[in-house]
Structures are given as structure tokens and as C-alpha cells.
Design a protein around this motif. Sequence first.
Motif, short mmCIF file in Angstrom:
data_model
loop_
_atom_site.label_atom_id
_atom_site.label_comp_id
_atom_site.label_asym_id
_atom_site.label_seq_id
_atom_site.Cartn_x
_atom_site.Cartn_y
_atom_site.Cartn_z
N MET A 278 -2.22 5.73 -0.13
CA MET A 278 -1.85 5.37 1.24
C MET A 278 -0.41 4.85 1.31
SD MET A 278 -3.53 2.47 3.75
CE MET A 278 -3.02 1.12 2.68
N PHE A 279 -0.07 3.89 0.44
CA PHE A 279 1.26 3.28 0.48
C PHE A 279 2.36 4.23 0.07
CE2 PHE A 279 -0.93 -0.95 0.35
CZ PHE A 279 -0.40 -1.41 1.54
N THR B 86 -4.97 4.14 6.83
CA THR B 86 -4.26 5.39 6.53
C THR B 86 -4.11 6.26 7.77
OG1 THR B 86 -5.11 5.38 4.25
CG2 THR B 86 -4.29 7.48 5.10
N PHE B 87 -5.21 6.46 8.49
CA PHE B 87 -5.17 7.28 9.70
C PHE B 87 -4.33 6.61 10.79
CE2 PHE B 87 -9.44 9.08 8.21
CZ PHE B 87 -8.85 10.23 7.72
N GLY B 88 -4.42 5.28 10.87
CA GLY B 88 -3.65 4.55 11.88
C GLY B 88 -2.16 4.69 11.69
N TYR C 212 -11.80 3.14 -7.18
CA TYR C 212 -11.57 4.13 -6.11
C TYR C 212 -10.67 3.53 -5.02
CZ TYR C 212 -14.92 7.87 -7.33
OH TYR C 212 -15.57 8.94 -7.91
N ASN C 213 -11.02 2.33 -4.58
CA ASN C 213 -10.25 1.68 -3.51
C ASN C 213 -8.79 1.47 -3.92
OD1 ASN C 213 -12.56 1.57 -1.97
ND2 ASN C 213 -13.02 -0.57 -2.46
N ALA C 214 -8.59 1.06 -5.17
CA ALA C 214 -7.23 0.82 -5.64
C ALA C 214 -6.40 2.10 -5.61
CB ALA C 214 -7.26 0.24 -7.06
N LEU C 215 -7.00 3.22 -6.02
CA LEU C 215 -6.26 4.48 -6.02
C LEU C 215 -6.03 4.97 -4.58
CD1 LEU C 215 -4.92 6.66 -7.69
CD2 LEU C 215 -7.14 7.84 -7.86
N ALA D 115 0.56 -0.03 -10.27
CA ALA D 115 1.23 1.27 -10.39
C ALA D 115 1.54 1.84 -9.01
CB ALA D 115 0.36 2.24 -11.18
N GLY D 116 0.61 1.66 -8.08
CA GLY D 116 0.83 2.14 -6.71
C GLY D 116 1.96 1.42 -6.02
#
Length: 332
Positions: A48-49, A82-84, A40-43, A13-14
Motif C-alpha cells: 500500500m505505502f 488502499t482503496f481510499g 500478511y497484513n505487514a506485506l 522493509a516496506g
Amino acid sequence: MTCEEYAKGITIAGRTRNVDLALEIFTEAANKRLKTSSTYNALMVAYMFNGFAQKCQLLFRDLKRDAICSPTIVTYNILISTFGRLMLVDHMEATFRQIGDSNLSPNLSTYNNLIAGYVTAWMWDSMETTYRSMEAGDVKPDITTHLLILRGYAHSGNLERMEETYKLVKHHVNQNEIRLVRAMICAYCRSSDKNRVKKIEALLRLIPKNEYWPWLNVLLMRLYAQEDLLDQMEISINEAFEHSTSVTTVRVMRCVSTSYFRLNMVDKLANFVKRAECGGWRVSRSLYHCKMVMYAAQKRLIEMERVLDEMENRNLDRTKKTFWILYKAYSN
């Protein structure tokens, strides 16, 4: 459905940019008590993307407060990435430090994401320090690391390091990473390397002939002008006109006119200026002054005077330099 299947559903979905669906699947998994670190990681990846960095960070905080699940090294890798991407280097480094505080060990993806963040932020010293720590530590660089480092050295103009790294991944880059080939060409164009033309032309042979990149063509135009390579420069000029590329940089235009001046080819310069006018390129007063000086040097005073009319047609006023050129032409 199992936890793994829910995680895969969220991931798909992402990738299809349906964040609402990703959240819906995550919520369904939670309601069925199938919520895990993987979901959690998947969401987080979905957020992020799709550019929802704040939601990704908030979800990470929810995971840390969860009584059943806890962050894994994958979780921290996602947050670092994400931060990078957002060049939030302080947050990225703080997240990296949290890994040690959580009794987890950084893995290859951790370091690669960290280096990618430094490359994005153009922090070359930090990039190289991280790379050297990998070489000296237990987690060794892989091809992804070398590709990131190669891009960093190319963007920073560190040709020596760039060439060393290129040797390590040359076959892979030549076959699969044309973007990096273009980055290296750009680095050579900006450099003062004595053999830069030879090196650039070797790299150009790796780029498919049907590919055209306006910015690259303009860089090559400037390079050939600086080196007074008339034929190659005019090929780049012709390609720009064929692809309706407008050159709007005064520096590039001056490089071209200066090359024609050094080669004493006023007729070619006059033709270039005429084409540039029609093509909507950046035409400045210096181009016309260059034509006047060259016509004067060849005692072609009538043609020199016509340049004044051309300037007037372009609404370019005469300056002290214009009159100085006229004075020198008539006094000689």
C-alpha cells in the motif's frame, strides 16, 4: 525468528521502500510455516505505502483462500485505506460491507480510513454521514477523526462546521497541524465571510515566519486586492517577487489591477505592471486598458498614449475596447 519478528521485518522493509525484501521475508516466513495474518497484513501495508494497490488486493485474496490464516479487522482496514487513497470509493465501501459479512466489527481505524477516503474523493455528504454514525454509535470519534473532518470541511468550504470542529482540536492543530491551518486560511480566502480577513490574520500568526508557500501567498494577494487593503496586498506582491514566484492566473492579476483602479493609484499600477513584465507574470491586455482609463481620468494623455507602445511591445493588438478608451479620453 518468531511470527511477530517476521512481521516487523516486513514492515521495516516496506517503510524503506524495499518491497522485494519485504516479499522475501514474507516468503521465508511462509516456508518456515510461520505465516500468519500479521505477516500478511505487514506485506499488504508494504504494498500500500509503495503504491502497489493491485498486489495488495491480490494478497488479500490469497489470505482469504489460506487454510490456516484469515483476514482480521486490521486486514480490512488496510484494504479500505488502499482503496481510499486511490479514490476507488465503490471498492472501499464494498470492503466495508464485507466486514459485517465476516462477523467482524469495525473499529476506530476502520471509520477513520473510511472518512479519509471520502475526504480524498471530496465526497462531503458521505464523510459527514460516517462521522455522524460514529457519534451516534459505539465507536466514538477521536482526534484523528476530528482532524480528518476539519480538513474535509475546510476543503468543502463549510465554514460553520469547520469552525465548530476547529474548537474541538484547536490546541492540537495550532501546535502540530500547520497544514490544516493553511487549509482553513484557504477556505476563508474562498469565502464571503465578513470577518474573513481578521480570521485569516489570526491563523497566519500560527505559521512560522520563515515558511513561504507560493500558492498561499497568491491567495492572500488576491484576498487583500478584493478587500482593497493596499499595504497588505503590496507586501504579498513584494514577497512573491522576492521568492521568484510567477503569477500566471489572469483572475489574480485582474483583482490586483481592479484594486488599484478603485483606489485611484495609477502610478502604483504602472509600477506593478512593469515589475510583472520583468518577473514573467501573466500580463494581459486588460491591465494596459486599466492603465489607459486611469491616465485618461487624470487627463494624463501623453502617458496614456505611451501605454499603446507598451502594448505593441508585448505583441498585444488594439481592440475595439482600446479605441473606445481613446475616443472617450479625447472627447472629454
